[in-house]
Write an enzyme that holds these catalytic residues in place. Structure first.
Site, mmCIF file in Angstrom:
data_model
loop_
_atom_site.group_PDB
_atom_site.id
_atom_site.type_symbol
_atom_site.label_atom_id
_atom_site.label_comp_id
_atom_site.label_asym_id
_atom_site.label_seq_id
_atom_site.Cartn_x
_atom_site.Cartn_y
_atom_site.Cartn_z
ATOM 1 C CG ASP A 121 -8.865 -11.763 7.080
ATOM 2 O OD1 ASP A 121 -8.746 -12.247 8.042
ATOM 3 O OD2 ASP A 121 -8.054 -11.109 6.389
ATOM 4 C CB VAL A 141 -0.923 0.180 1.292
ATOM 5 C CG1 VAL A 141 -1.806 1.111 1.112
ATOM 6 C CG2 VAL A 141 -1.878 -1.249 1.197
#
Length: 628
Positions: A141, A32
């Site tokens: 998740d 990222v």
């Protein structure tokens, strides 16, 4: 050495639009970056898949699924996805940039949170998940790394890479379960299946961790942690940290029930329960800036230009020069000048008097009066008070949750403020709380019923299931309170959803002759499948076991398996718990058994077996192993 210096993407422009500024974080699937959208001139987060994964179709599909899942959601608590694409061998997602930290970093810095603070934070997480569940998505998740806390206090849920439609989540492939073991629900570990209740379980673990600063279970290996999640109840937070309220313990226990049917149906139902617990706690002992409820504070207003200071110095103090008058000679001109001065002085005095009178009328008691106290009075009493003060009353009506119907909510001008005599005071009179009639939603799907209730300015607090012989499973039976009754705005309504016809109890047939057992099951409306097995304790031709326990309810037409005895012999079942799957299969097959595998393939080890270790079973029969 700063490894980000070597990152080849720094300074580059991806897809001709996103200029990479700095590296923010890296994970197993992607990196990222902080980037600038040069087209819209804004900062974004650019998630770029690792090049070695970009050639794997399943990895790319999961990456794209993350973008599509998040893009389907329009909620302030979900990290927004702006764009997705491919630039050469780079697969990327452009997302909202959240300047802050994740929950894992917060707990690492703080250790743990107070009960009120933890509930406030988890409430924001549940609000975002509730939006996903309403859209038919399961996150799958949830963990502290995927809960982002912005510097301005906003809480956002990220990483929908594992999200799937709720209908697809019930048959998830085991090799796709990649979530952290510490937050996976027991059914996900045992069978590889998940629905909204798996997210509820994970959020329950998050709340436990916020309250105590640690996870409920630990172990030397992941298999040990998974085994404890399947076979042990999550302990009460108060057993780790003194002072946690009993209501919070109960909330955690309900969210982390090992049986999915014992948990709230989805994040919205858990949120309703959490809010009730939070309201019972009252305000936090100490104010916190962790989660700001009102959003970011407005930027301070820049002060306007200061007024110019008064001129000073000689130029400002100097009087205008006077022209020199010629000397008048004779008494008569002097008398005329004296008369003119007296007339001018008299005119000036009259002007001052008139001006003073005007100012006195405008600013004094003859022109203004004080507004009376009207707030909290009934409308009739307020009208009397206004009339006594010589004022007119302008009445406006509004709904109010706090002031009784017919009483004045507020007045303008307020009590004690100046108002013109014979002027008007405007009052807002309460119409009482706005009452909403609950709409008829029976026969609708839950999503359509929820939309109708929300359109009526009410909210769906939770859903409960109820057996019904006529209404098909999944359709709404009604509401609680019932349709036609009235509630205040934004009050919760419970949806009652049909579970279909009530199950029939399974008769006890173990030990009975096979023919008699089959008749008993078919008479109960069930179907029968018979298999044979050796038995040392049950006579040949009698039922050794039944696949569904006696007394358990099943839908009509459901198949029940019967094992009919072939007589002895039996063989002792080897112990394969915690063995590698391949070693367990080899050991069981060497003992003369067939092996059936169920569960997942995350860790490659045996979590459980059926029949259990140490028991006996007919040679050649099937041993079921639960893998994880």
């Amino acid at each position: 050495m700063d490894t980000t210096v070597l990152d080849p993407l720094l300074g580059q422009v991806v897809d001709g639009r996103y200029r990479v500024v700095s590296r923010v974080a890296a994970g197993g699937m992607a990196v990222v970056y902080e980037a600038v959208d040069e087209r819209l001139d804004r900062t974004i987060a650019l998630k770029v898949m690792h090049p070695w994964l970009a050639t794997e179709a399943e990895a790319v599909n999961r990456f794209i699924r993350e973008a599509k899942s998040a893009a389907r959601l329009s909620h302030p608590g979900v990290v927004s996805v702006f764009d997705q694409g491919r630039d050469g061998d780079r697969v990327w997602i452009a997302m909202e940039y959240v300047d802050g930290r994740n929950l894992r970093a917060l707990l690492r810095d703080r250790g743990r949170l107070g009960a009120a603070e933890a509930l406030d934070l988890i409430a924001d997480v549940l609000a975002a998940l509730a939006a996903a569940h309403r859209a038919g998505l399961v996150h799958r998740d949830m963990k502290p790394e995927n809960v982002l806390i912005a510097d301005d206090g906003r809480v956002k849920v990220a990483d929908f890479g594992l999200a799937r439609a709720a209908t697809a989540a019930s048959s998830t492939r085991t090799d796709a379960i990649l979530g952290s073991v510490s937050y996976l629900a027991p059914e996900l570990l045992e069978r590889g299946v998940a629905d909204q209740r798996a997210d509820v379980y994970a959020v329950g673990i998050l709340l436990f961790e916020c309250l105590t600063g640690g996870r409920p279970f630990d172990g030397e290996t992941p298999i040990q942690v998974a085994y404890r999640h399947v076979h042990e109840d999550v302990p009460a937070p108060s057993s780790r940290v003194a002072g946690v309220p009993a209501a919070v313990d109960a909330l955690v226990a309900r969210a982390t029930d090992r049986d999915p049917d014992g948990r709230p149906d989805d994040a919205g139902a858990l949120l309703a329960g959490l809010q009730a617990v939070r309201d019972s706690l009252g305000p936090a002992d100490e104010p916190t800036e962790l989660v700001r409820r009102g959003g970011p504070e407005p930027a301070p207003t820049r002060p306007g230009p200061r007024p110019s200071p008064p001129r000073s110095g000689p130029a400002h103090l100097r009087s205008e020069s006077t022209s020199r008058q010629p000397v008048q000679r004779g008494a008569q001109p002097r008398r005329r000048r004296a008369v003119r001065r007296r007339r001018a002085l008299l005119g000036a005095v009259v002007a001052v008097v008139l001006l003073g009178a005007g100012l006195f009328w405008y600013a004094g008691p003859l022109r203004w009066t004080s507004a009376p106290t009207l707030a909290g009075l009934t409308e009739s009493v307020a009208a009397q008070r206004a009339e006594q003060a010589g004022l007119d009353l302008d009445v406006r009506r509004e709904w109010s949750e706090t002031v009784a119907a017919g009483e004045v909510v507020k007045a303008s001008p307020a009590a004690g403020e100046r108002v013109l005599r014979d002027g008007t005071v405007t009052v807002v009179v309460s119409r009482g709380p706005e009452m909403i009639r609950i709409p008829v939603v029976s026969g609708k799907a839950p999503a359509a019923a929820t939309a109708a209730i929300e359109q009526a300015k009410l909210v769906v607090g939770r859903s409960v299931n109820k057996y019904d012989e006529k209404v098909p499973q999944g359709q709404v039976l009604g509401t609680d309170p019932a349709a036609g009754e009235s509630l205040r705005v934004n009050r919760p309504v419970t949806l009652v959803v049909s579970r279909g016809p009530k199950p029939v109890p399974v008769p006890a047939v173990e030990g009975k002759p096979a023919a008699e057992a089959e008749k008993a099951l078919t008479d109960a409306g069930l179907t029968v499948k018979t298999t044979e097995a050796y038995s040392e304790s049950v006579a040949k031709g009698a039922v050794v076991s039944q696949s569904v326990a006696a007394g358990k309810g099943l839908k009509r037409g459901t198949q029940v398996g019967l094992v009919v005895s072939l007589g002895p012999p039996l063989v002792q079942v080897p112990d394969v718990i915690d063995d590698k799957v391949s070693e367990a299969v080899e050991k069981l097959e060497a003992a003369g058994f067939r092996v059936e595998r169920r569960g997942t393939s995350i860790l490659g080890r045996v979590l459980g077996q059926n029949p259990d270790r140490g028991s006996s079973a007919p040679k050649g029969s099937t041993i079921t192993i639960i893998t994880v």
